[in-house]
Design a protein around this motif. Sequence first.
Motif, PDB file in Angstrom:
ATOM      1  N   PHE A 557      47.640 -25.018  27.835  1.00  0.00           N
ATOM      2  CA  PHE A 557      47.070 -25.901  26.819  1.00  0.00           C
ATOM      3  C   PHE A 557      46.832 -25.106  25.540  1.00  0.00           C
ATOM      4  CE2 PHE A 557      45.451 -27.088  31.035  1.00  0.00           C
ATOM      5  CZ  PHE A 557      46.034 -28.341  31.161  1.00  0.00           C
ATOM      6  N   ILE A 558      47.124 -25.715  24.406  1.00  0.00           N
ATOM      7  CA  ILE A 558      46.859 -25.082  23.112  1.00  0.00           C
ATOM      8  C   ILE A 558      46.052 -26.041  22.249  1.00  0.00           C
ATOM      9  CG2 ILE A 558      47.895 -24.250  20.955  1.00  0.00           C
ATOM     10  CD1 ILE A 558      50.099 -22.987  22.505  1.00  0.00           C
ATOM     11  N   ARG A 559      44.963 -25.515  21.727  1.00  0.00           N
ATOM     12  CA  ARG A 559      44.057 -26.281  20.872  1.00  0.00           C
ATOM     13  C   ARG A 559      44.144 -25.731  19.462  1.00  0.00           C
ATOM     14  NH1 ARG A 559      37.574 -26.972  22.212  1.00  0.00           N
ATOM     15  NH2 ARG A 559      36.959 -27.988  20.234  1.00  0.00           N
ATOM     16  N   ILE A 560      44.429 -26.573  18.502  1.00  0.00           N
ATOM     17  CA  ILE A 560      44.549 -26.139  17.104  1.00  0.00           C
ATOM     18  C   ILE A 560      43.196 -26.270  16.407  1.00  0.00           C
ATOM     19  CG2 ILE A 560      45.836 -26.391  14.956  1.00  0.00           C
ATOM     20  CD1 ILE A 560      47.595 -25.766  17.367  1.00  0.00           C
ATOM     21  N   GLU A 579      33.803 -24.473  28.278  1.00  0.00           N
ATOM     22  CA  GLU A 579      33.062 -25.652  28.716  1.00  0.00           C
ATOM     23  C   GLU A 579      33.752 -26.939  28.282  1.00  0.00           C
ATOM     24  OE1 GLU A 579      29.237 -24.981  27.050  1.00  0.00           O
ATOM     25  OE2 GLU A 579      28.605 -23.560  28.609  1.00  0.00           O
ATOM     26  N   ALA A 580      34.384 -26.932  27.102  1.00  0.00           N
ATOM     27  CA  ALA A 580      35.065 -28.133  26.597  1.00  0.00           C
ATOM     28  C   ALA A 580      36.313 -28.448  27.408  1.00  0.00           C
ATOM     29  CB  ALA A 580      35.425 -27.947  25.129  1.00  0.00           C
ATOM     30  N   GLY A 581      36.941 -27.426  27.988  1.00  0.00           N
ATOM     31  CA  GLY A 581      38.118 -27.644  28.812  1.00  0.00           C
ATOM     32  C   GLY A 581      39.300 -28.180  28.032  1.00  0.00           C
ATOM     33  N   PHE A 582      40.053 -29.094  28.662  1.00  0.00           N
ATOM     34  CA  PHE A 582      41.274 -29.604  28.033  1.00  0.00           C
ATOM     35  C   PHE A 582      41.303 -31.139  28.003  1.00  0.00           C
ATOM     36  CE2 PHE A 582      41.908 -28.978  32.519  1.00  0.00           C
ATOM     37  CZ  PHE A 582      42.642 -30.071  32.946  1.00  0.00           C
ATOM     38  N   ASN A 583      40.132 -31.746  28.045  1.00  0.00           N
ATOM     39  CA  ASN A 583      40.041 -33.212  28.016  1.00  0.00           C
ATOM     40  C   ASN A 583      40.183 -33.708  26.583  1.00  0.00           C
ATOM     41  OD1 ASN A 583      39.452 -35.905  28.245  1.00  0.00           O
ATOM     42  ND2 ASN A 583      37.639 -35.607  29.521  1.00  0.00           N
ATOM     43  N   PRO A 603      52.109 -33.220  22.564  1.00  0.00           N
ATOM     44  CA  PRO A 603      50.726 -33.660  22.365  1.00  0.00           C
ATOM     45  C   PRO A 603      50.064 -34.073  23.679  1.00  0.00           C
ATOM     46  CG  PRO A 603      52.153 -34.579  20.680  1.00  0.00           C
ATOM     47  CD  PRO A 603      53.050 -33.924  21.682  1.00  0.00           C
ATOM     48  N   MET A 604      48.863 -33.597  23.872  1.00  0.00           N
ATOM     49  CA  MET A 604      48.099 -33.895  25.079  1.00  0.00           C
ATOM     50  C   MET A 604      47.495 -35.292  24.958  1.00  0.00           C
ATOM     51  SD  MET A 604      46.992 -32.576  27.945  1.00  0.00           S
ATOM     52  CE  MET A 604      45.673 -32.758  29.146  1.00  0.00           C
ATOM     53  N   THR A 605      47.780 -36.145  25.915  1.00  0.00           N
ATOM     54  CA  THR A 605      47.257 -37.519  25.895  1.00  0.00           C
ATOM     55  C   THR A 605      46.287 -37.719  27.050  1.00  0.00           C
ATOM     56  OG1 THR A 605      49.030 -38.354  27.324  1.00  0.00           O
ATOM     57  CG2 THR A 605      49.449 -38.331  24.928  1.00  0.00           C
ATOM     58  N   ARG A 606      45.567 -38.828  26.994  1.00  0.00           N
ATOM     59  CA  ARG A 606      44.655 -39.136  28.095  1.00  0.00           C
ATOM     60  C   ARG A 606      45.430 -39.410  29.381  1.00  0.00           C
ATOM     61  NH1 ARG A 606      39.500 -42.582  25.718  1.00  0.00           N
ATOM     62  NH2 ARG A 606      39.161 -41.281  23.870  1.00  0.00           N
ATOM     63  N   GLU A 607      46.645 -39.942  29.236  1.00  0.00           N
ATOM     64  CA  GLU A 607      47.477 -40.211  30.414  1.00  0.00           C
ATOM     65  C   GLU A 607      47.889 -38.902  31.095  1.00  0.00           C
ATOM     66  OE1 GLU A 607      47.916 -41.594  27.447  1.00  0.00           O
ATOM     67  OE2 GLU A 607      47.288 -43.650  27.920  1.00  0.00           O
ATOM     68  N   ILE A 608      48.280 -37.915  30.279  1.00  0.00           N
ATOM     69  CA  ILE A 608      48.637 -36.613  30.849  1.00  0.00           C
ATOM     70  C   ILE A 608      47.426 -35.981  31.508  1.00  0.00           C
ATOM     71  CG2 ILE A 608      49.382 -34.256  30.291  1.00  0.00           C
ATOM     72  CD1 ILE A 608      51.132 -35.415  28.093  1.00  0.00           C
ATOM     73  N   ILE A 612      47.045 -34.869  35.451  1.00  0.00           N
ATOM     74  CA  ILE A 612      46.727 -33.500  35.881  1.00  0.00           C
ATOM     75  C   ILE A 612      45.525 -33.492  36.813  1.00  0.00           C
ATOM     76  CG2 ILE A 612      45.892 -31.243  35.101  1.00  0.00           C
ATOM     77  CD1 ILE A 612      47.555 -31.692  32.541  1.00  0.00           C
ATOM     78  N   THR A 613      44.461 -34.171  36.408  1.00  0.00           N
ATOM     79  CA  THR A 613      43.225 -34.150  37.201  1.00  0.00           C
ATOM     80  C   THR A 613      43.382 -34.894  38.529  1.00  0.00           C
ATOM     81  OG1 THR A 613      42.404 -36.079  35.961  1.00  0.00           O
ATOM     82  CG2 THR A 613      41.725 -33.893  35.207  1.00  0.00           C
TER      83      THR A 613
END
Length: 619
Positions: A557-560, A579-583, A603-608, A612-613
Amino acid sequence: MFWLSMILGCLVITPLVLNVFLPYFWHDVLYFKDLMLILCKFASRRRRKPLFLVVDRFLEQALKHPDKPFIVFENKTYSYKDADRESNKIANALQWHSYLKQGATAALYMGNEPAFIFTWLALAKLGCAVALLNKNVRSRSLLHCFNCSGANVLIASSELKGAVEEIQNSLKEGGVSVFIMSRDCHTLGMHSLADKVEEASDAPIPQSARSSITFNSPAVYIYTSGTTGLPKAAVINQTRILAAMAVLASNGVTEGDVIYVNLPLYHTAGFVVGFLGSIETGSTIILRRKFSASRFWDECREYNVTVIQYIGEVLRYLCNTPKRDNDKEHKVRLAIGNGVRAEVWREFLNRFGQIKVREFYASTESNIGFVNYTGKIGAVGRVNFLHRKLFPYTLIKYDTERDEPVRDSKGLCIEVPKGETGLLVSRITDIAPFTGYARNQQHTEKKKLRDVFQKGDLYFNSGDLLMIDHDNFIYFQDRVGDTFRWKGENVATTEVSDVLTLSDFVKEANVYGVKVPGHEGRIGMAAVTIREGEQFDGTKMFSHVTRYLPLYALPRFIRIQDSVEVTATFKQMKMKLVEAGFNPALIPDPLFFLDEKEKSYIPMTREIYSSITSGHIKL
């Protein structure tokens, strides 16, 4: 009659009292007995003349049962005699075609295959130390690992020839001899070795070939991420591997056992426990190139495996395979390893039968270890008086925010009471030395902790947070510093960060590990800032990281971010990011996911996130 009745009564009631008030008494007694037998055997070997080394134990086994299967690999069986002869041929070929002499170091760059074992035995017979290079490292990391061992010879498998060619110019400048385990090699500056081995004599290598070796001489260099930076070569001397051979034997393994080895031989678990442990016991090794959950039990049945190795993820993968009616039909009686979670442990036993699980705690460079000899689910070991006397250790208070031990008004560390989490530290002594990292005095010093309980004392800093309960069981809690563990591998965040910032558009990178439901350890994630005038390119980033990093170290995961948050002392702050994780529902910043099918960060979506979870997307 009265006294006889009293004696008989005591004999009857004493075991009952012990079971109620000291339920682990007999476990402790048996452990003490085993520990003392190991120490006596080790002391006896230390007194032998000429010097008795691990390779001498192999020669004893080859003489004792030459025709017994030693290695079974891809439907081919090698006896102890075969291994002895093959290693003799390799040793003789290297003596003739290289400048290797006793006391020198050679680097071994291979995966799991018989040639790895034969070559190591050959080098040990020649009195050479061996650097065990991780077959997944490439480019700059590979060159770094080779250089820090001080080796002047590199022996690689044919499948890794391309990786060696990437650093060939640097090796040539250093005057390094490169051998590829193949019958021919047309690359300028490299030499084939398999053809030379075929033509070499299988005459035994005399003991005089290693007569200058001492117990303090390096035996192997095993690489660990430690806490920061590129991989470091932990120096394992002859004394330590001689002692470490006892791991399997101390857990009841005998020459009648069949050991399933699918963990990497270049790592401590596969090399020390699986390979060297089998040399000590005279067992048979079922060697596999890599772990396969789908074939695991079928192969255990086919080869009558009795002992398996694991890291935490291995048992979870096995539990995640489709259930079968014959899940409990096998001969496996012992599983030995580390890192299994309590819930996975229970599920493993329920599904596959009452296999004895021996969880232990240790690290490659550490001078302390524990064994859960009682089978208490969730514990990594049990502490006792004798162990603490021989290997003095304690748990001290640790400030995770400041990333340092808590000290009192006198500047000394504070021991935590039972039931509380603390940093494991172990006193550095003659019996429990810390040999450090090869050619890396800076990081060797970082692992030493001074003035712990009195001015001038010296302890090894494990970097691990543990807890001892009121029944004297010890539990692993977490790791401190800049390392997280994924897929059984330590990932150094600074190394990954360095790779990320080599890309055209990344200005800064803060790398950390985040929890994923249902997975052991933490998976890689990075918060990055983008250079002015540039934009994030997911495809280019995918190509970049997969070129320079092994699979387990890739940031998934990459956060900009607009900026990387730092402390007053300019240390990158990770706690809030972890703590924020990848949600994506909780993170306002742009978020990307490494998609191997697309060969890009998408792009990370809620569906992805949901996939994963829930386990539909496998990581």
